[in-house]
Motif scaffolding. Sequence first.
Motif, PDB file in Angstrom:
ATOM      1  N   HIS A 107     -25.818 -21.487  47.321  1.00 49.36           N
ATOM      2  CA  HIS A 107     -26.990 -21.091  46.534  1.00 49.36           C
ATOM      3  C   HIS A 107     -27.052 -19.575  46.370  1.00 49.36           C
ATOM      4  O   HIS A 107     -27.343 -19.063  45.283  1.00 49.36           O
ATOM      5  CB  HIS A 107     -28.262 -21.606  47.202  1.00 49.36           C
ATOM      6  CG  HIS A 107     -29.530 -21.197  46.506  1.00 49.36           C
ATOM      7  ND1 HIS A 107     -29.821 -21.585  45.208  1.00 49.36           N
ATOM      8  CD2 HIS A 107     -30.569 -20.409  46.907  1.00 49.36           C
ATOM      9  CE1 HIS A 107     -30.986 -21.076  44.847  1.00 49.36           C
ATOM     10  NE2 HIS A 107     -31.453 -20.352  45.856  1.00 49.36           N
ATOM     11  N   GLU A 135     -24.487 -18.527  43.751  1.00 50.11           N
ATOM     12  CA  GLU A 135     -24.923 -18.916  42.404  1.00 50.11           C
ATOM     13  C   GLU A 135     -26.004 -17.976  41.891  1.00 50.11           C
ATOM     14  O   GLU A 135     -25.972 -17.529  40.736  1.00 50.11           O
ATOM     15  CB  GLU A 135     -25.427 -20.357  42.409  1.00 50.11           C
ATOM     16  CG  GLU A 135     -24.326 -21.392  42.593  1.00 50.11           C
ATOM     17  CD  GLU A 135     -24.870 -22.777  42.871  1.00 50.11           C
ATOM     18  OE1 GLU A 135     -26.119 -22.924  42.919  1.00 50.11           O
ATOM     19  OE2 GLU A 135     -24.062 -23.705  43.036  1.00 50.11           O
ATOM     20  N   GLN A 136     -26.976 -17.675  42.743  1.00 50.78           N
ATOM     21  CA  GLN A 136     -28.052 -16.763  42.351  1.00 50.78           C
ATOM     22  C   GLN A 136     -27.507 -15.382  42.012  1.00 50.78           C
ATOM     23  O   GLN A 136     -27.891 -14.769  41.003  1.00 50.78           O
ATOM     24  CB  GLN A 136     -29.082 -16.644  43.490  1.00 50.78           C
ATOM     25  CG  GLN A 136     -29.950 -17.864  43.674  1.00 50.78           C
ATOM     26  CD  GLN A 136     -30.887 -18.072  42.504  1.00 50.78           C
ATOM     27  OE1 GLN A 136     -30.645 -18.956  41.659  1.00 50.78           O
ATOM     28  NE2 GLN A 136     -31.928 -17.281  42.424  1.00 50.78           N
ATOM     29  N   THR A 142     -25.606 -15.370  38.590  1.00 46.06           N
ATOM     30  CA  THR A 142     -26.392 -15.548  37.373  1.00 46.06           C
ATOM     31  C   THR A 142     -27.398 -14.423  37.138  1.00 46.06           C
ATOM     32  O   THR A 142     -27.984 -14.345  36.056  1.00 46.06           O
ATOM     33  CB  THR A 142     -27.152 -16.893  37.391  1.00 46.06           C
ATOM     34  OG1 THR A 142     -27.944 -16.973  38.584  1.00 46.06           O
ATOM     35  CG2 THR A 142     -26.181 -18.058  37.349  1.00 46.06           C
ATOM     36  N   THR A 148     -24.279 -18.196  33.591  1.00 45.25           N
ATOM     37  CA  THR A 148     -25.582 -18.789  33.311  1.00 45.25           C
ATOM     38  C   THR A 148     -25.572 -20.213  33.855  1.00 45.25           C
ATOM     39  O   THR A 148     -24.534 -20.718  34.290  1.00 45.25           O
ATOM     40  CB  THR A 148     -25.872 -18.826  31.805  1.00 45.25           C
ATOM     41  OG1 THR A 148     -24.965 -19.762  31.179  1.00 45.25           O
ATOM     42  CG2 THR A 148     -25.687 -17.454  31.157  1.00 45.25           C
ATOM     43  N   ASN A 149     -26.704 -20.863  33.801  1.00 41.92           N
ATOM     44  CA  ASN A 149     -26.766 -22.255  34.252  1.00 41.92           C
ATOM     45  C   ASN A 149     -25.970 -23.184  33.351  1.00 41.92           C
ATOM     46  O   ASN A 149     -25.602 -24.289  33.745  1.00 41.92           O
ATOM     47  CB  ASN A 149     -28.219 -22.717  34.325  1.00 41.92           C
ATOM     48  CG  ASN A 149     -28.989 -22.004  35.421  1.00 41.92           C
ATOM     49  OD1 ASN A 149     -28.429 -21.635  36.443  1.00 41.92           O
ATOM     50  ND2 ASN A 149     -30.277 -21.798  35.202  1.00 41.92           N
ATOM     51  N   GLU A 150     -25.689 -22.742  32.125  1.00 41.75           N
ATOM     52  CA  GLU A 150     -24.945 -23.561  31.163  1.00 41.75           C
ATOM     53  C   GLU A 150     -23.490 -23.147  31.021  1.00 41.75           C
ATOM     54  O   GLU A 150     -22.675 -23.891  30.483  1.00 41.75           O
ATOM     55  CB  GLU A 150     -25.610 -23.479  29.772  1.00 41.75           C
ATOM     56  CG  GLU A 150     -27.030 -23.991  29.697  1.00 41.75           C
ATOM     57  CD  GLU A 150     -28.028 -22.992  30.233  1.00 41.75           C
ATOM     58  OE1 GLU A 150     -27.793 -21.777  30.083  1.00 41.75           O
ATOM     59  OE2 GLU A 150     -29.037 -23.428  30.838  1.00 41.75           O
TER      60      GLU A 150
END
Length: 258
Positions: free
Chosen positions: A27, A30-31, A34, A218-220
């Motif tokens: 986590h 990832e943070q 992004t 990004t999340n995508e």
Amino acid sequence: MSELNALFRQRIGLSEDETITFASLNHLLEQTATIIPFENLRIIEGKTNDITKDSLMNKILVNKEGGLCYELNSILYFFLVDNGFNVVLTRGVVYNHDAQVYSAAGRTHVTILLTHEDQTYLIDTGFGGNLPLKPVPLSGEPVSSANGQSRIRKTSTEHGDYVFEQKLKYKHTDWKTGYAFDSGMPVTDVSEMNEIQKIIAHDPKSSFNKNPLVTRLTNEGNMTLTDTSFTRWSHGIVTKESIDRARFKELLKEHFGM
């Protein structure tokens, strides 16, 4: 809690009372990927500073800029040390896929090695859009994340004893070499980053002193901004917009907060 610890948490949206464990590193990575962009704007503008813990903290956490590998992985290294992890920085040589050779600029990539329960892992938040987003074990098992698959291959080359490889989601069907690194040559002091910064800023063989580059996950998927284009990957679909200087500034503020 140190100032760096508190500021890093604020920057990526972690509460001050959250305990960072090995299990929560996914986590955290990832943070970080992004929110904090990979970018070379100070290199392009000729406005670099000496690399110190304080200068990195001011640039990335206070001014909310991004940075290149030697900055992003160094600030993450300091954060991990503050949170009790056994980590070292090490240098690597990036593989140039266009020329099919390792970079002539030499050992200018910086990454992190973390030891947990007698196992060593690679952690990298400074490899542009090519981030594993998880600790990658040096024992060779591949890991999977939203960005694709990553693994470490033990080998013996003039550039080190391990190679970081990836199969990026939507982009690669075969394993691609990212960079080689030497697990037995840790960085002994962050001041060593100044040598790397000098090469990246001034060496003609450096790929980061030619044109501005800003990218983040990004999340995508991811987004990449240069002085001539803005490219977005979203669930495997790519869109590209040609831009001018004014549009560059607009997109830089809108999507990267800079």
